[in-house]
Design an enzyme around this catalytic site. Sequence first.
Site, PDB file in Angstrom:
ATOM      1  CG  ASP A 104       2.950  -2.377  -6.618  1.00 54.56           C
ATOM      2  OD1 ASP A 104       2.679  -1.661  -5.569  1.00 54.56           O
ATOM      3  OD2 ASP A 104       3.944  -3.290  -6.724  1.00 54.56           O
TER       4      ASP A 104
HETATM    5  N1  URA Z   1       3.504  -6.770  -3.598  1.00 58.07           N
HETATM    6  C1  URA Z   1       3.942  -6.138  -4.478  1.00 58.07           C
HETATM    7  O1  URA Z   1       5.159  -6.045  -4.869  1.00 58.07           O
HETATM    8  N2  URA Z   1       3.252  -5.306  -5.388  1.00 58.07           N
HETATM    9  C2  URA Z   1       1.674  -5.615  -5.293  1.00 58.07           C
HETATM   10  O2  URA Z   1       0.937  -4.998  -5.844  1.00 58.07           O
HETATM   11  C3  URA Z   1       1.226  -6.338  -4.124  1.00 58.07           C
HETATM   12  C4  URA Z   1       2.269  -6.941  -3.333  1.00 58.07           C
END
Ligand code: URA
Length: 232
Positions: free
Chosen positions: A103
Site C-alpha cells: 500500500d
Molecule cells: N497488507 C496490507 O494491509 N497492506 C500492505 O501493504 C501489505 C499487506
Amino acid sequence: MRIDKLLANSSAIGRKEIKQYIRKGLVMCNDTVIKDPSVHVDETLDKITLNGKRVVYRKFVYLMLNKPEGYVSATFDKKLPVVTELVPEQYSHFEVFPVGRLDIDTHGLLLLTNDGDLAHRLLSPKSHVDKTYFVKSSKPIKDDDAVIFENGIDLGDFTTLPAKIEPISKDKKESLVTICEGKFHQVKRMFEAIDNEVIYLKRISMGGLKLDESLEEGECRELTAEELANIE
Ligand code: URA
C-alpha cells in the site's frame, strides 16, 4: 543488441558513462576497439571487454527496495509518485517493475525486477510465499489473536489461509505477522477483524529474502547471488 545497451545491462554503469568509455576507446569486441555506441554485437557469441575486463551479458536485474510511504507500487500513476522513481539511473534501461504491491503507506521490502517469470512464480496464488510484516497497532495483541490468525479469518470475500502473529513489545502493540497470500489490504483487514487497527506497517521479509536494514528508506540495491538463489 547495441553494444552500449549490452554494457549497461551487464554492469552498474549508467548509459551516458558507457558512451564515454566507448568514445575513449576502452571497449573492445573480439579484440577490436569499438568507438561507436550504436554498433550491434551478438551478446551470446562476441567477446566484449571494458577496460580490459570481460563483460558477461545479463538480461535481468533484481533490486531490493526499502520502500518509504508515499509511493505507489506501480511503474506509472497519473497523480502520485511511483516506486520505480526511486530506482537509480543506471538501472533505468532495465525497465523494472515491482513484484506485488505494498500500500502507499506501507514501508519496507519490495522486490523490483524485469524478470517476468520470477515475478509470476512469486505472485502466483498457488505459490504461498511467506511474507512477514512488522506491525504497530492501536491496541495490544490479545492472547487468542494467534489462534484466530492460525485458524483463518473470514473477511467476507475470502477466508485467509493460516497466518501467524507474535507480539514483540512489552505493551503488545508491536508484532510480527506472517501471511502467505497477498490480498488487497490483507494485514490491515485482518487487524480490523480482531478489533484492532494497523497504524504502521513494514514488510521485513518475502520468501527467503530479508530486508537489508542498512538500506535507508527510498534506497535500493541489487540482490546478491545468494539472496536470489534463496528467494523462492
Ligand atoms: N497488507 C496490507 O494491509 N497492506 C500492505 O501493504 C501489505 C499487506
